[in-house]
Design a protein around this motif. Structure first.
Motif, PDB file in Angstrom:
ATOM      1  N   SER A  93       0.819  -1.207   0.000  1.00  8.93           N
ATOM      2  CA  SER A  93       0.000   0.000   0.000  1.00  8.93           C
ATOM      3  C   SER A  93       0.854   1.259   0.000  1.00  8.93           C
ATOM      4  O   SER A  93       0.494   2.263  -0.630  1.00  8.93           O
ATOM      5  CB  SER A  93      -0.944  -0.003   1.206  1.00  8.93           C
ATOM      6  OG  SER A  93      -1.847  -1.077   1.136  1.00  8.93           O
ATOM      7  N   HIS A  94       1.971   1.234   0.702  1.00  6.79           N
ATOM      8  CA  HIS A  94       2.871   2.392   0.691  1.00  6.79           C
ATOM      9  C   HIS A  94       3.465   2.589  -0.704  1.00  6.79           C
ATOM     10  O   HIS A  94       3.622   3.730  -1.165  1.00  6.79           O
ATOM     11  CB  HIS A  94       3.975   2.212   1.733  1.00  6.79           C
ATOM     12  CG  HIS A  94       3.627   2.792   3.063  1.00  6.79           C
ATOM     13  ND1 HIS A  94       4.100   4.001   3.505  1.00  6.79           N
ATOM     14  CD2 HIS A  94       2.814   2.336   4.043  1.00  6.79           C
ATOM     15  CE1 HIS A  94       3.612   4.267   4.706  1.00  6.79           C
ATOM     16  NE2 HIS A  94       2.828   3.272   5.056  1.00  6.79           N
ATOM     17  N   SER A  95       3.799   1.492  -1.368  1.00 13.55           N
ATOM     18  CA  SER A  95       4.303   1.608  -2.741  1.00 13.55           C
ATOM     19  C   SER A  95       3.226   2.176  -3.658  1.00 13.55           C
ATOM     20  O   SER A  95       3.496   3.037  -4.505  1.00 13.55           O
ATOM     21  CB  SER A  95       4.763   0.234  -3.249  1.00 13.55           C
ATOM     22  OG  SER A  95       5.891  -0.232  -2.529  1.00 13.55           O
ATOM     23  N   ILE A  96       1.997   1.694  -3.489  1.00  7.72           N
ATOM     24  CA  ILE A  96       0.891   2.220  -4.285  1.00  7.72           C
ATOM     25  C   ILE A  96       0.700   3.704  -4.025  1.00  7.72           C
ATOM     26  O   ILE A  96       0.531   4.509  -4.942  1.00  7.72           O
ATOM     27  CB  ILE A  96      -0.406   1.456  -3.968  1.00  7.72           C
ATOM     28  CG1 ILE A  96      -0.330   0.032  -4.520  1.00  7.72           C
ATOM     29  CG2 ILE A  96      -1.624   2.179  -4.537  1.00  7.72           C
ATOM     30  CD1 ILE A  96      -1.490  -0.835  -4.115  1.00  7.72           C
ATOM     31  N   GLY A  97       0.736   4.089  -2.763  1.00  9.13           N
ATOM     32  CA  GLY A  97       0.513   5.481  -2.407  1.00  9.13           C
ATOM     33  C   GLY A  97       1.505   6.427  -3.049  1.00  9.13           C
ATOM     34  O   GLY A  97       1.123   7.484  -3.577  1.00  9.13           O
ATOM     35  N   GLU A  98       2.773   6.048  -3.029  1.00 13.52           N
ATOM     36  CA  GLU A  98       3.789   6.929  -3.598  1.00 13.52           C
ATOM     37  C   GLU A  98       3.650   7.046  -5.107  1.00 13.52           C
ATOM     38  O   GLU A  98       3.763   8.137  -5.674  1.00 13.52           O
ATOM     39  CB  GLU A  98       5.189   6.414  -3.234  1.00 13.52           C
ATOM     40  CG  GLU A  98       6.288   7.384  -3.596  1.00 13.52           C
ATOM     41  CD  GLU A  98       7.631   7.002  -2.991  1.00 13.52           C
ATOM     42  OE1 GLU A  98       7.775   7.109  -1.751  1.00 13.52           O
ATOM     43  OE2 GLU A  98       8.532   6.584  -3.739  1.00 13.52           O
ATOM     44  N   MET A  99       3.378   5.928  -5.785  1.00 17.41           N
ATOM     45  CA  MET A  99       3.300   5.969  -7.242  1.00 17.41           C
ATOM     46  C   MET A  99       1.962   6.502  -7.744  1.00 17.41           C
ATOM     47  O   MET A  99       1.901   7.154  -8.783  1.00 17.41           O
ATOM     48  CB  MET A  99       3.567   4.571  -7.816  1.00 17.41           C
ATOM     49  CG  MET A  99       5.020   4.125  -7.671  1.00 17.41           C
ATOM     50  SD  MET A  99       5.399   2.619  -8.602  1.00 17.41           S
ATOM     51  CE  MET A  99       4.475   1.417  -7.642  1.00 17.41           C
ATOM     52  N   ALA A 100       0.875   6.234  -7.001  1.00 17.26           N
ATOM     53  CA  ALA A 100      -0.437   6.692  -7.448  1.00 17.26           C
ATOM     54  C   ALA A 100      -0.559   8.205  -7.379  1.00 17.26           C
ATOM     55  O   ALA A 100      -1.341   8.796  -8.133  1.00 17.26           O
ATOM     56  CB  ALA A 100      -1.537   6.048  -6.610  1.00 17.26           C
ATOM     57  N   CYS A 101       0.181   8.851  -6.502  1.00 11.61           N
ATOM     58  CA  CYS A 101       0.170  10.316  -6.457  1.00 11.61           C
ATOM     59  C   CYS A 101       0.827  10.894  -7.711  1.00 11.61           C
ATOM     60  O   CYS A 101       0.410  11.939  -8.213  1.00 11.61           O
ATOM     61  CB  CYS A 101       0.914  10.817  -5.215  1.00 11.61           C
ATOM     62  SG  CYS A 101       0.004  10.592  -3.680  1.00 11.61           S
ATOM     63  N   VAL A 102       1.857  10.227  -8.208  1.00 10.58           N
ATOM     64  CA  VAL A 102       2.573  10.716  -9.379  1.00 10.58           C
ATOM     65  C   VAL A 102       1.903  10.236 -10.665  1.00 10.58           C
ATOM     66  O   VAL A 102       1.751  10.995 -11.626  1.00 10.58           O
ATOM     67  CB  VAL A 102       4.044  10.248  -9.351  1.00 10.58           C
ATOM     68  CG1 VAL A 102       4.826  10.867 -10.514  1.00 10.58           C
ATOM     69  CG2 VAL A 102       4.698  10.614  -8.034  1.00 10.58           C
ATOM     70  N   TYR A 103       1.490   8.966 -10.686  1.00 11.43           N
ATOM     71  CA  TYR A 103       0.917   8.359 -11.890  1.00 11.43           C
ATOM     72  C   TYR A 103      -0.442   7.724 -11.572  1.00 11.43           C
ATOM     73  O   TYR A 103      -0.554   6.499 -11.465  1.00 11.43           O
ATOM     74  CB  TYR A 103       1.856   7.302 -12.455  1.00 11.43           C
ATOM     75  CG  TYR A 103       3.255   7.786 -12.728  1.00 11.43           C
ATOM     76  CD1 TYR A 103       3.539   8.574 -13.846  1.00 11.43           C
ATOM     77  CD2 TYR A 103       4.304   7.465 -11.862  1.00 11.43           C
ATOM     78  CE1 TYR A 103       4.824   9.019 -14.089  1.00 11.43           C
ATOM     79  CE2 TYR A 103       5.598   7.913 -12.112  1.00 11.43           C
ATOM     80  CZ  TYR A 103       5.843   8.694 -13.220  1.00 11.43           C
ATOM     81  OH  TYR A 103       7.121   9.143 -13.467  1.00 11.43           O
TER      82      TYR A 103
END
Length: 543
Positions: A93-103
């Motif tokens: 979820s942390h990985s998703i959070g960081e990338m979903a904000c950018v992409y």
């Protein structure tokens, strides 16, 4: 290559810059109602995303599948299984959070995999995950039938499947805001009910029910019902129960401001993990014996362990209410799976890995070309429950889904690792990210390694199943997902050819990226007067 902006970027509503470069290199102008580079409408709010993240994966895996896990793994086995699976999805979820904000892209992790890992891996992930969503729809529909049997067996199985299938379809064919509001209500019910479960079951275990105090009796008598192998056998069900948590990455494409919505959703993960999975599983281990014949998958009534606990405590009102909450949960999870499947096919179409028609959505943001095949396959598979027992179908589907999920979680973590590597390699700093995960790099590495190890564990359990001799039927029933992934991946490799990995130096970090007003403001030097205005204008045009 930075995405070109103009002075209008600083006049839009909210934080977002409405002009950005698309994945094919042309400038794309959005108003605040539309997703980046797609026909999806950005009509979901922070409230929608947060509640979907809280309750999206709370379905059959927890309420019903935990009974199967309790019987095969014992009290300690199921609790430790959820602890391990919880640590993985927290990192994911942390990985998703960081990338979903950018992409914030329509199929999220599928497109991230194609951008940062390998197009062939993205092809395999996208189509296998789409099938996983179809399987989940089928599993939740057959779960609804199992739940209904607690009240009546008078209506044929096929009739109940058809009724709940129509309900799930109806939720998805409404406007996106309609879908979001329904999921908010369902998640609120699930979230509120867990407090009732925790408090009431503590009282019951302490002796405030029809039976004597239980405490941790079952932990002392049979912590692990089938030893270490029994503990390993609960992992597919635990992974299946938490599958769907990654849907917050898909929903980000249809939120108005992912930089605000996604971090808040990620921040709620610990609450869901602790309340629903860890405390929820603990409650049944202190109230229900792993040898109870009525547990789901056993010889008796095939009921949820939560319902069994209330029934044995002679509190029928809570038993009926619990069963109703389970019914709402499985319908909600089936609905979200339809949503996720249609968005996954849309992302594949944008990667040229699916027919171009799948990119289309109507004026209300409904991707019909993705919704229709998803529900046809998912609904069709649900009717397997007509001729087979619900627990057998659940076992097949949960094992298939857990392997697809492990592959998906692993690709999310690997994409995050390579995204950060590319980000640093091209001279950018973590402080430039809209939101930064504080568990990087340990988080994605832990998630990736555990996914790989559990795929090996599942191979072991497929060859030597618990309580059975090795046989080809069980192997293919439980491990066919990996074979499908390998075939899809190798087929895509033969088609795409080229490098086995995306060249880090060739990644266009600003393609498909969503820009925010503060991104441009942080890059501007402090200046006033005419010079300041000129600097801002130049930055807007040439950054």
């Amino acid at each position: 290559m930075a995405s070109p902006n103009n002075t209008a970027a600083f006049q839009g509503s909210g934080d977002e810059v409405p002009e950005k470069r698309t994945s094919i290199g042309e400038v794309h102008h959005d108003d605040d109602d539309y997703g980046a580079d797609t026909e999806l409408k950005r009509s979901l709010s922070t409230r929608h995303l947060t509640m979907i993240a809280l309750g999206s994966s709370i379905g059959m895996g927890l309420w019903l599948g935990s009974g199967l896990s309790l019987a095969s793994g014992g009290p300690a086995g199921i609790f430790l299984g959820y602890c391990l699976a919880g640590s993985m999805i927290w990192c994911v979820s942390h990985s998703i959070g960081e990338m979903a904000c950018v992409y914030p892209l329509p199929s999220a992790f599928v497109q991230w995999t194609g951008k940062f890992v390998d197009p062939s891996a993205a092809f395999a992930l996208g189509w296998s995950y789409w099938f996983s969503y179809c399987i989940t729809i089928a599993n939740e529909l057959q779960a609804a039938n199992t739940v209904i049997k607690f009240w009546t067996s008078a209506v044929p199985v096929a009739a109940w499947i058809s009724i709940w299938f129509v309900v799930i379809v109806a939720i998805n064919v409404g406007a996106v805001t309609w879908f979001g509001e329904i999921e908010v209500v369902a998640s609120s019910i699930k979230f509120g009910w867990i407090f009732v479960v925790i408090i009431s079951m503590i009282v019951m275990s302490a002796g405030g029910a029809a039976y004597d105090a239980v405490g941790f009796r079952y932990w002392n008598e049979m912590a692990f019902t089938n030893g270490f192998k029994g503990f390993l056998s609960v992992m597919p069900t635990c992974i299946f129960a938490m599958s769907g948590s990654e849907n917050s990455g898909l929903v980000a494409a249809e939120t108005k401001n992912p930089r605000k919505s996604v971090p808040r959703a990620v921040g709620s993960i610990w609450l869901r993990l602790s309340l629903f999975y860890l405390l929820g599983s603990l409650m049944i281990t202190i109230n229900v014996s792993p040898k109870n014949d009525d547990l789901f998958g056993q010889e008796g009534t095939n009921a949820s362990p939560f319902v069994i606990a209330y029934r044995d405590a002679q509190i029928p009102v809570l038993a009926h209410m619990m069963n109703a909450v389970i019914l709402i949960s499985v319908i909600s999870t089936g609905s979200i799976s339809g949503y996720g499947g249609s968005r996954t096919t849309m992302g594949l179409a944008y990667l040229d890995m699916a027919p171009k028609q799948l990119q289309k959505a109507d004026k209300k943001g409904r991707p019909w070309y993705g919704l229709v095949p998803t529900f046809i396959i998912g609904g069709g598979l649900a009717y397997l429950n007509v001729s087979e027992s619900g627990s057998d179908v659940f076992g097949w589907f949960s094992n298939l889904t857990s392997l697809f999920t492990l592959f998906g979680w692993g690709m999310i973590c690997l994409s995050h690792i390579r995204f950060r590597y590319a980000w640093a390699r091209q001279g950018r700093t973590a402080e430039e990210l809209p939101w930064k995960s504080w568990i990087y790099p340990l988080g994605p590495w832990w998630g990736l390694i555990m996914c790989f190890l559990l795929i090996i564990v599942q191979f072991y359990l497929s060859v030597w199943p618990l309580g059975k001799s090795p046989n080809a039927v069980d192997f293919f029933a439980n491990y066919i997902s990996v074979i499908v992934i390998i075939v899809l991946w190798l087929g895509a490799r033969a088609y795409f050819r080229g490098r086995w990995w995306v060249d880090i130096d060739s990644i266009e970090l600003d393609e498909g990226r969503r820009f925010y007003k503060s991104d441009a403001e942080l890059a501007e030097p402090k200046a006033t007067g005419f010079k300041g205005v000129a600097t801002k204008t130049m930055k807007a045009f040439f950054s």
